[in-house]
Design an enzyme around this catalytic site. Structure first.
Site, mmCIF file in Angstrom:
data_model
loop_
_atom_site.group_PDB
_atom_site.id
_atom_site.type_symbol
_atom_site.label_atom_id
_atom_site.label_comp_id
_atom_site.label_asym_id
_atom_site.label_seq_id
_atom_site.Cartn_x
_atom_site.Cartn_y
_atom_site.Cartn_z
ATOM 1 N N GLY A 9 0.840 -1.209 0.000
ATOM 2 C CA GLY A 9 0.000 0.000 0.000
ATOM 3 C C GLY A 9 0.865 1.246 0.000
ATOM 4 N N GLY A 12 -0.402 4.884 -1.099
ATOM 5 C CA GLY A 12 -1.505 5.521 -0.391
ATOM 6 C C GLY A 12 -1.099 6.769 0.384
ATOM 7 C CD GLN A 13 -4.014 10.639 4.307
ATOM 8 O OE1 GLN A 13 -4.720 9.720 4.735
ATOM 9 N NE2 GLN A 13 -4.084 11.852 4.776
ATOM 10 C CG LEU A 14 -0.745 6.863 7.025
ATOM 11 C CD1 LEU A 14 -1.459 5.817 7.842
ATOM 12 C CD2 LEU A 14 0.433 7.428 7.808
ATOM 13 C CG ASP A 35 -0.398 0.566 -3.885
ATOM 14 O OD1 ASP A 35 -1.468 0.107 -4.326
ATOM 15 O OD2 ASP A 35 -0.351 1.374 -2.936
ATOM 16 C CB ILE A 36 -3.044 -2.692 -6.578
ATOM 17 C CG1 ILE A 36 -3.759 -3.730 -7.421
ATOM 18 C CG2 ILE A 36 -3.651 -1.311 -6.756
ATOM 19 C CD1 ILE A 36 -5.038 -4.212 -6.799
ATOM 20 C CG ASP A 50 -4.377 -8.120 -6.210
ATOM 21 O OD1 ASP A 50 -4.718 -7.932 -5.023
ATOM 22 O OD2 ASP A 50 -5.177 -8.443 -7.099
ATOM 23 C CE1 TYR A 140 -10.204 1.541 7.105
ATOM 24 C CE2 TYR A 140 -11.253 3.002 8.684
ATOM 25 C CZ TYR A 140 -10.113 2.536 8.064
ATOM 26 O OH TYR A 140 -8.892 3.051 8.400
ATOM 27 C CE LYS A 144 -7.859 -0.637 8.758
ATOM 28 N NZ LYS A 144 -6.602 -1.230 8.267
HETATM 29 N N1 SER Z 1 -9.275 8.452 8.193
HETATM 30 C C1 SER Z 1 -10.001 7.230 8.169
HETATM 31 C C2 SER Z 1 -11.313 7.360 7.506
HETATM 32 O O1 SER Z 1 -11.865 8.414 7.524
HETATM 33 C C3 SER Z 1 -10.209 6.717 9.553
HETATM 34 O O2 SER Z 1 -9.323 5.721 9.779
HETATM 35 O O3 SER Z 1 -11.810 6.403 7.019
#
Ligand code: SER
Length: 324
Positions: A9, A12-14, A35-36, A50, A140, A144
């Site tokens: 990943g 991604g943002q992080l 990443d994909i 993937d 989500y 988690k």
């Molecule tokens: N920033 C994330 C979201 O909004 C929360 O983990 O889904």
């Protein structure tokens, strides 16, 4: 054997910011980004993975002799609600693949990001503790919460050293979030700098826990570098940065852009936000591995605006292109 890190990943943002930080710390050759899709931005070693394909993860782990995995790929809270079952499949399948490959290959350490989205009704809204009741209302959040328990299961059952943080909303100028409920807090700065009006999908008083990217990255690396004996939470650690509402960000931004206009049009994401904590308590992270956030809203706002002004001055008006 030295440390060889696989980031899943990494676009991604992080992931994109964390990969660069890990490359600085562990050198380019010891960090494998994946990443994909291939990223043009990534300077070091990159493998297309993937993560729903366990054989592909295994192949890369073997090829590079990976010793640590950061598994950052997931579908976030708002996006996840469009296709609940697909979100569940992707978030869980990729986690199980990482846990299984890690167990079989005796990976030293695994990082699994969790989120404030694990909380819901039944947990205190203010200063929510680590061990508050988990009652997530998004797919989500459910993935988690389940993932945290699986992380702990692999630790207890197989001794796999999985570590996890429940991130608040992450705010950074380096990358864009995608599909989250806290994304407004990044987008708002882009609109301010571009001189555009901001259409906010949350209510003006929707206070949520947030964290500056630099703090989030530092927390991740500090947790991963902490001695094994000091890790007492094997589900996931709360970490607090700051807490604020859209109205409070707007007030800060107006100190620099007095004419900044905002309209509030709350949508389904407001319902998601309303069930999440307003602030979280992070005593265990402080005690176990010395966690301490550094950035407040005023500092975040000043840095975000300064960095985005530099970026927009250099580039086009298209933020997607700009940040890549
Ligand atoms: N920033 C994330 C979201 O909004 C929360 O983990 O889904």
């Amino acid at each position: 054997m030295g440390t060889k890190i696989l980031v899943i990943g990494a676009n991604g943002q992080l992931g994109s910011v964390l990969t660069k930080e890990l490359q600085k710390k562990y050198t380019m050759e010891n960090v494998i980004a994946s990443d994909i899709k291939k990223s043009d931005d990534c300077k070091g070693i990159f493998e297309v993975i993937d993560a729903t394909d366990i054989n592909r993860i295994q192949e890369v782990v073997e090829r590079y002799g990976i010793t640590q995995i950061y598994h950052l790929a997931a579908i976030l809270s708002a996006k996840g609600e469009e296709t609940p079952l697909t979100t569940w499949d992707i978030n869980m399948k990729t986690l199980f693949n990482v846990l299984e490959v890690s167990r079989k290959n005796r990976i030293d350490r695994v990082f699994f990001p969790s989120s404030i989205a694990v909380f819901g009704e039944g947990a205190p809204l203010e200063n929510t503790p680590d061990d508050a009741y988990l009652n997530p209302a998004t797919v989500y959040g459910i993935s988690k919460a389940a993932g945290e328990n699986w992380a702990q299961y692999y630790f207890l059952r197989y001794g796999l050293d999985v570590r996890s943080i429940r991130y608040p909303g992450v705010i950074g100028y380096q990358s864009l979030p995608g599909g989250g409920t806290t994304d407004y807090a990044v987008d708002i700065y882009h609109k301010a700098v571009m001189g555009e009006e901001f259409d906010c999908f949350l209510k003006e008083d929707a206070t949520l826990p947030m964290i500056f990217m630099d703090d989030a990255i530092r927390a991740t690396i500090e947790l991963m570098e902490a001695p094994k004996e000091s890790i007492t939470v094997r589900t996931s650690y709360n970490i607090a940065g700051i807490s604020f509402s859209p109205q409070e960000v707007v007030n800060e931004i107006r100190k620099l852009y007095p004419d900044f206009e905002v309209k509030y049009n709350p949508d389904f994401r407001q319902e998601i936000a309303a069930r999440w904590p307003k602030s979280i308590e992070d005593a265990s992270a402080k005690k176990d591995w010395g966690w301490k956030p550094e950035f407040n809203l005023k500092e975040i706002t000043e840095i975000m605006i300064q960095k985005l002004q530099e970026k927009y001055k250099k580039g086009s008006k298209n933020k997607e292109i700009l940040l890549l």
